[in-house]
Scaffold this motif. Structure first.
Motif, mmCIF file in Angstrom:
data_model
loop_
_atom_site.group_PDB
_atom_site.id
_atom_site.type_symbol
_atom_site.label_atom_id
_atom_site.label_comp_id
_atom_site.label_asym_id
_atom_site.label_seq_id
_atom_site.Cartn_x
_atom_site.Cartn_y
_atom_site.Cartn_z
ATOM 1 N N HIS A 17 11.167 -3.770 -8.068
ATOM 2 C CA HIS A 17 11.117 -3.332 -6.661
ATOM 3 C C HIS A 17 10.176 -2.140 -6.513
ATOM 4 O O HIS A 17 9.420 -2.061 -5.537
ATOM 5 C CB HIS A 17 12.520 -2.987 -6.156
ATOM 6 C CG HIS A 17 13.269 -4.164 -5.665
ATOM 7 N ND1 HIS A 17 13.309 -4.526 -4.332
ATOM 8 C CD2 HIS A 17 14.007 -5.095 -6.321
ATOM 9 C CE1 HIS A 17 14.044 -5.614 -4.191
ATOM 10 N NE2 HIS A 17 14.474 -5.981 -5.378
ATOM 11 N N TYR A 20 6.569 -3.374 -6.527
ATOM 12 C CA TYR A 20 6.156 -3.991 -5.265
ATOM 13 C C TYR A 20 6.019 -2.956 -4.148
ATOM 14 O O TYR A 20 5.095 -3.038 -3.333
ATOM 15 C CB TYR A 20 7.111 -5.123 -4.893
ATOM 16 C CG TYR A 20 6.827 -6.357 -5.707
ATOM 17 C CD1 TYR A 20 6.073 -7.389 -5.186
ATOM 18 C CD2 TYR A 20 7.261 -6.466 -7.025
ATOM 19 C CE1 TYR A 20 5.771 -8.507 -5.952
ATOM 20 C CE2 TYR A 20 6.968 -7.568 -7.797
ATOM 21 C CZ TYR A 20 6.222 -8.577 -7.259
ATOM 22 O OH TYR A 20 5.907 -9.669 -8.024
ATOM 23 N N GLN A 23 2.764 -1.097 -4.894
ATOM 24 C CA GLN A 23 1.604 -1.912 -4.528
ATOM 25 C C GLN A 23 1.331 -1.839 -3.027
ATOM 26 O O GLN A 23 0.189 -1.673 -2.604
ATOM 27 C CB GLN A 23 1.833 -3.380 -4.908
ATOM 28 C CG GLN A 23 1.528 -3.708 -6.323
ATOM 29 C CD GLN A 23 1.505 -5.206 -6.542
ATOM 30 O OE1 GLN A 23 2.286 -5.957 -5.952
ATOM 31 N NE2 GLN A 23 0.611 -5.643 -7.398
ATOM 32 N N SER A 24 2.380 -1.985 -2.232
ATOM 33 C CA SER A 24 2.210 -1.960 -0.774
ATOM 34 C C SER A 24 1.631 -0.634 -0.307
ATOM 35 O O SER A 24 0.685 -0.599 0.492
ATOM 36 C CB SER A 24 3.545 -2.223 -0.081
ATOM 37 O OG SER A 24 4.000 -3.527 -0.362
ATOM 38 N N THR A 38 -2.240 -2.326 -10.852
ATOM 39 C CA THR A 38 -0.880 -2.884 -10.909
ATOM 40 C C THR A 38 -0.917 -4.340 -11.366
ATOM 41 O O THR A 38 0.129 -4.977 -11.490
ATOM 42 C CB THR A 38 -0.137 -2.769 -9.562
ATOM 43 O OG1 THR A 38 -0.786 -3.585 -8.582
ATOM 44 C CG2 THR A 38 -0.049 -1.323 -9.097
ATOM 45 N N ILE A 82 7.263 -6.138 2.086
ATOM 46 C CA ILE A 82 7.765 -7.120 1.122
ATOM 47 C C ILE A 82 9.291 -7.105 1.162
ATOM 48 O O ILE A 82 9.912 -6.044 1.068
ATOM 49 C CB ILE A 82 7.254 -6.821 -0.292
ATOM 50 C CG1 ILE A 82 5.725 -6.965 -0.315
ATOM 51 C CG2 ILE A 82 7.909 -7.740 -1.313
ATOM 52 C CD1 ILE A 82 5.094 -6.658 -1.646
ATOM 53 N N VAL A 85 13.032 -10.083 -2.410
ATOM 54 C CA VAL A 85 12.478 -10.166 -3.762
ATOM 55 C C VAL A 85 13.511 -10.834 -4.671
ATOM 56 O O VAL A 85 14.651 -10.384 -4.757
ATOM 57 C CB VAL A 85 12.109 -8.767 -4.296
ATOM 58 C CG1 VAL A 85 11.602 -8.845 -5.726
ATOM 59 C CG2 VAL A 85 11.077 -8.104 -3.386
ATOM 60 N N ALA A 99 8.846 -13.520 -3.313
ATOM 61 C CA ALA A 99 9.178 -12.592 -2.237
ATOM 62 C C ALA A 99 8.493 -13.040 -0.953
ATOM 63 O O ALA A 99 7.539 -13.819 -0.977
ATOM 64 C CB ALA A 99 8.735 -11.182 -2.601
ATOM 65 N N LEU A 101 6.259 -11.764 2.233
ATOM 66 C CA LEU A 101 5.309 -10.702 2.534
ATOM 67 C C LEU A 101 4.832 -10.857 3.962
ATOM 68 O O LEU A 101 4.305 -11.908 4.343
ATOM 69 C CB LEU A 101 4.105 -10.759 1.577
ATOM 70 C CG LEU A 101 2.888 -9.918 1.973
ATOM 71 C CD1 LEU A 101 3.226 -8.437 2.009
ATOM 72 C CD2 LEU A 101 1.728 -10.188 1.043
ATOM 73 N N ASP A 122 4.750 -14.676 -8.053
ATOM 74 C CA ASP A 122 4.035 -13.899 -9.068
ATOM 75 C C ASP A 122 4.538 -14.209 -10.469
ATOM 76 O O ASP A 122 5.724 -14.461 -10.668
ATOM 77 C CB ASP A 122 4.237 -12.397 -8.845
ATOM 78 C CG ASP A 122 3.477 -11.860 -7.648
ATOM 79 O OD1 ASP A 122 2.713 -12.621 -7.022
ATOM 80 O OD2 ASP A 122 3.657 -10.673 -7.338
ATOM 81 N N VAL A 133 1.477 -7.397 -12.596
ATOM 82 C CA VAL A 133 1.280 -8.742 -12.066
ATOM 83 C C VAL A 133 0.134 -9.390 -12.827
ATOM 84 O O VAL A 133 -0.961 -8.835 -12.903
ATOM 85 C CB VAL A 133 0.973 -8.703 -10.556
ATOM 86 C CG1 VAL A 133 0.664 -10.106 -10.034
ATOM 87 C CG2 VAL A 133 2.129 -8.073 -9.784
ATOM 88 N N ARG A 136 -0.845 -13.709 -8.983
ATOM 89 C CA ARG A 136 -0.180 -13.773 -7.676
ATOM 90 C C ARG A 136 -0.716 -14.978 -6.927
ATOM 91 O O ARG A 136 -1.929 -15.145 -6.769
ATOM 92 C CB ARG A 136 -0.438 -12.507 -6.868
ATOM 93 C CG ARG A 136 0.043 -12.625 -5.415
ATOM 94 C CD ARG A 136 0.200 -11.297 -4.742
ATOM 95 N NE ARG A 136 1.268 -10.566 -5.430
ATOM 96 C CZ ARG A 136 1.415 -9.251 -5.369
ATOM 97 N NH1 ARG A 136 0.572 -8.513 -4.668
ATOM 98 N NH2 ARG A 136 2.394 -8.657 -6.022
#
Length: 143
Positions: A17, A20, A23-24, A38, A82, A85, A99, A101, A122, A133, A136
């Motif tokens: 988590h 993710y 990343q966002s 990442t 996201i 998950v 997940a 998105l 992913d 990752v 993806r």
């Protein structure tokens, strides 16, 4: 074949988590190199929204940079949201993560709109002491 999600403990779920969420924030904040990192060095991003897969750190960095600059030049702030998950362990060093998105765009001083709703699938792999990752695959709900 993935093992059951009972094989994924709370600490690992928290790490995924965090990955993710990070990343966002990175792609939305214009931190293209950090976002690209990442992914594994030969990581791949495949989406029907773009003409071809993006592979490798340098190409991923350029991709993330274009995303941020495109939003900025349009006078918008874009947010990756996201949710839902789900993590399954494939083996000790490989996870399958699914997940939802959403990409939301907000015009500066204006309203927000949903740009896309997608599902991501992913392959996440252990890379040293962290998880990255490796591949993806994005599926658009409108496709």
């Amino acid at each position: 074949m993935a093992r059951t999600d009972d094989d994924v403990d709370a600490a690992l779920l928290a790490r995924i988590h965090q990955l993710y969420g990070r990343q966002s924030h990175l792609i939305d904040g214009g931190f293209a190199r950090e976002w690209a990192q990442t992914f594994t060095p030969d990581g791949e991003f495949c989406s029907p929204s773009y003409p071809a897969p993006v592979t490798g750190t340098d190409a991923l960095e350029a991709f993330a940079g274009r995303f941020y600059v495109g939003a900025r030049d349009a006078g918008e702030v874009h947010r990756h949201v996201i949710t839902n998950v789900a993590v399954d362990r494939v083996d000790d060093d490989t996870l399958r993560v699914r997940a939802y998105l959403q990409i939301v765009a907000t015009a500066r001083g204006g309203a927000s709109r949903l740009v896309r709703f997608t599902t991501i699938g992913d392959r996440v792999v252990r890379h040293g002491d962290t998880w990255l990752v490796d591949r993806r695959t994005v599926a658009r709900d409108d496709a």
